[in-house]
Motif scaffolding. Structure first.
Motif, PDB file in Angstrom:
ATOM      1  N   GLN A 186      27.452   0.635  32.286  1.00 25.51           N
ATOM      2  CA  GLN A 186      28.632  -0.197  32.069  1.00 25.51           C
ATOM      3  C   GLN A 186      28.479  -0.856  30.701  1.00 25.51           C
ATOM      4  OE1 GLN A 186      31.633  -0.878  33.654  1.00 25.51           O
ATOM      5  NE2 GLN A 186      31.990  -2.040  31.764  1.00 25.51           N
ATOM      6  N   SER A 230      43.787   0.796  34.151  1.00 30.67           N
ATOM      7  CA  SER A 230      42.539   1.516  33.915  1.00 30.67           C
ATOM      8  C   SER A 230      42.760   3.011  34.077  1.00 30.67           C
ATOM      9  CB  SER A 230      41.453   1.046  34.890  1.00 30.67           C
ATOM     10  OG  SER A 230      41.857   1.278  36.232  1.00 30.67           O
ATOM     11  N   TYR A 283      35.177   6.181  31.793  1.00 32.04           N
ATOM     12  CA  TYR A 283      36.291   5.545  32.496  1.00 32.04           C
ATOM     13  C   TYR A 283      36.504   4.156  31.894  1.00 32.04           C
ATOM     14  CZ  TYR A 283      39.310   4.055  36.347  1.00 32.04           C
ATOM     15  OH  TYR A 283      40.373   3.624  37.094  1.00 32.04           O
ATOM     16  N   LYS A 284      37.708   3.926  31.345  1.00 28.01           N
ATOM     17  CA  LYS A 284      37.988   2.663  30.657  1.00 28.01           C
ATOM     18  C   LYS A 284      38.781   1.738  31.567  1.00 28.01           C
ATOM     19  CE  LYS A 284      39.497   0.932  26.144  1.00 28.01           C
ATOM     20  NZ  LYS A 284      40.038   1.304  24.815  1.00 28.01           N
ATOM     21  N   TRP A 285      38.210   0.544  31.802  1.00 33.51           N
ATOM     22  CA  TRP A 285      38.842  -0.403  32.713  1.00 33.51           C
ATOM     23  C   TRP A 285      40.108  -1.014  32.110  1.00 33.51           C
ATOM     24  CZ3 TRP A 285      37.009   0.103  37.380  1.00 33.51           C
ATOM     25  CH2 TRP A 285      35.667   0.456  37.573  1.00 33.51           C
ATOM     26  N   ASN A 286      40.187  -1.099  30.802  1.00 39.07           N
ATOM     27  CA  ASN A 286      41.377  -1.667  30.153  1.00 39.07           C
ATOM     28  C   ASN A 286      41.977  -0.660  29.179  1.00 39.07           C
ATOM     29  OD1 ASN A 286      39.163  -1.821  28.404  1.00 39.07           O
ATOM     30  ND2 ASN A 286      39.797  -3.771  27.512  1.00 39.07           N
ATOM     31  N   SER A 299      36.101  -2.189  27.849  1.00 37.77           N
ATOM     32  CA  SER A 299      35.124  -2.163  28.935  1.00 37.77           C
ATOM     33  C   SER A 299      35.131  -0.760  29.525  1.00 37.77           C
ATOM     34  CB  SER A 299      35.489  -3.199  30.005  1.00 37.77           C
ATOM     35  OG  SER A 299      34.646  -3.079  31.134  1.00 37.77           O
ATOM     36  N   TYR A 322      30.301  -2.959  27.224  1.00 40.22           N
ATOM     37  CA  TYR A 322      31.351  -3.831  26.709  1.00 40.22           C
ATOM     38  C   TYR A 322      31.295  -3.800  25.185  1.00 40.22           C
ATOM     39  CZ  TYR A 322      31.152  -5.610  31.494  1.00 40.22           C
ATOM     40  OH  TYR A 322      31.151  -5.713  32.870  1.00 40.22           O
TER      41      TYR A 322
END
Length: 239
Positions: A134, A190, A173-176, A146, A136
């Motif tokens: 993960q 996402s 995989y992009k959360w935003n 993220s 940032y």
């Protein structure tokens, strides 16, 4: 010193040549990456890695340079956790808006690596690793991100031979990933960002050093763009 210099500079000449061939053959964007990594074990369970990487686009254009640090904690045979930090110096894509030619990017990541064959003591020469990260990214002139990364690596250490082939597959995989503006609210969506695949060889240059050369494809799912990547990393174990 002459031998060390030869091993360190070898990837640079090799990568430039491969980049020229790649551009002619695939007629696509190409990234050439050259790096030097230093590894040091402070105990049976704790390692520190430091690295520098220089990237160019399409054989001649500067892309960015990175300084990396990685702290690894080995909990048991085949299981480790890690914490990573990267400082990136890159071209500012929004220079026409803020008159800044270059920009800085700071990345913090943490994750888990599972080496399945080591975990079950099946084979010491074959490797099947799953790495979850993960990360940032704090960007100076663009939106922060993220991203969750899942990577599968397969490697085979050929007995009494200096070459070890490997392949890897990675999903981002992009959360935003997307921002949707409505009349009364802002929604953050996402989704999958990209796939990345590599194939290459690791060359054992000495008992404490190795050269890893690989070529791969980065496929952006959100934009449809793709990029060929040629990578060479020279690693030195300081133990």
């Amino acid at each position: 010193m002459r031998v060390i210099f030869m091993y360190i500079t070898k990837p640079y000449f090799l990568l430039v040549a491969c980049s020229l061939i790649s551009n002619r053959q695939f007629n696509a964007q190409c990234s050439t990456r050259m790096g030097l990594n230093l590894n040091k074990s402070f105990s049976k369970h704790f390692d520190l890695e430091a690295g520098y990487q220089y990237r160019i686009k399409n054989s001649s254009e500067f892309d960015n340079s990175n300084i990396d640090f990685k702290w690894c904690q080995h909990w048991m045979n085949g299981i480790e956790t890690f914490l990573k930090y990267r400082n990136s110096f890159e071209n500012n894509k929004d220079s026409d808006l803020n008159s800044k030619i270059h920009a800085f990017n700071n990345r913090i990541g943490f994750g888990l690596n599972i080496s399945f064959l080591r975990l079950f003591d099946i084979s010491k020469r074959r490797k099947i690793d799953w790495t979850i990260t993960q990360q940032y990214d704090n960007n100076q002139f663009r939106r922060n991100s993220s991203i969750l990364r899942n990577k599968l690596t397969l490697k085979y250490d050929i007995k009494d031979f200096i070459l070890s082939p490997f392949v890897s597959f990675e999903h981002f995989y992009k959360w935003n990933r997307d921002i949707v503006y409505a009349s009364d609210e802002i929604t953050i969506m996402s989704g999958s960002r990209s796939w990345r695949m590599f194939a290459g060889i690791e060359i054992e240059t000495s008992k404490k050093s190795s050269l890893r050369v690989a070529t791969g494809l980065n496929k952006r799912i959100d934009t449809g763009n793709q990029q060929w990547i040629i990578n060479a990393e020279y690693s030195i174990n300081l133990d």
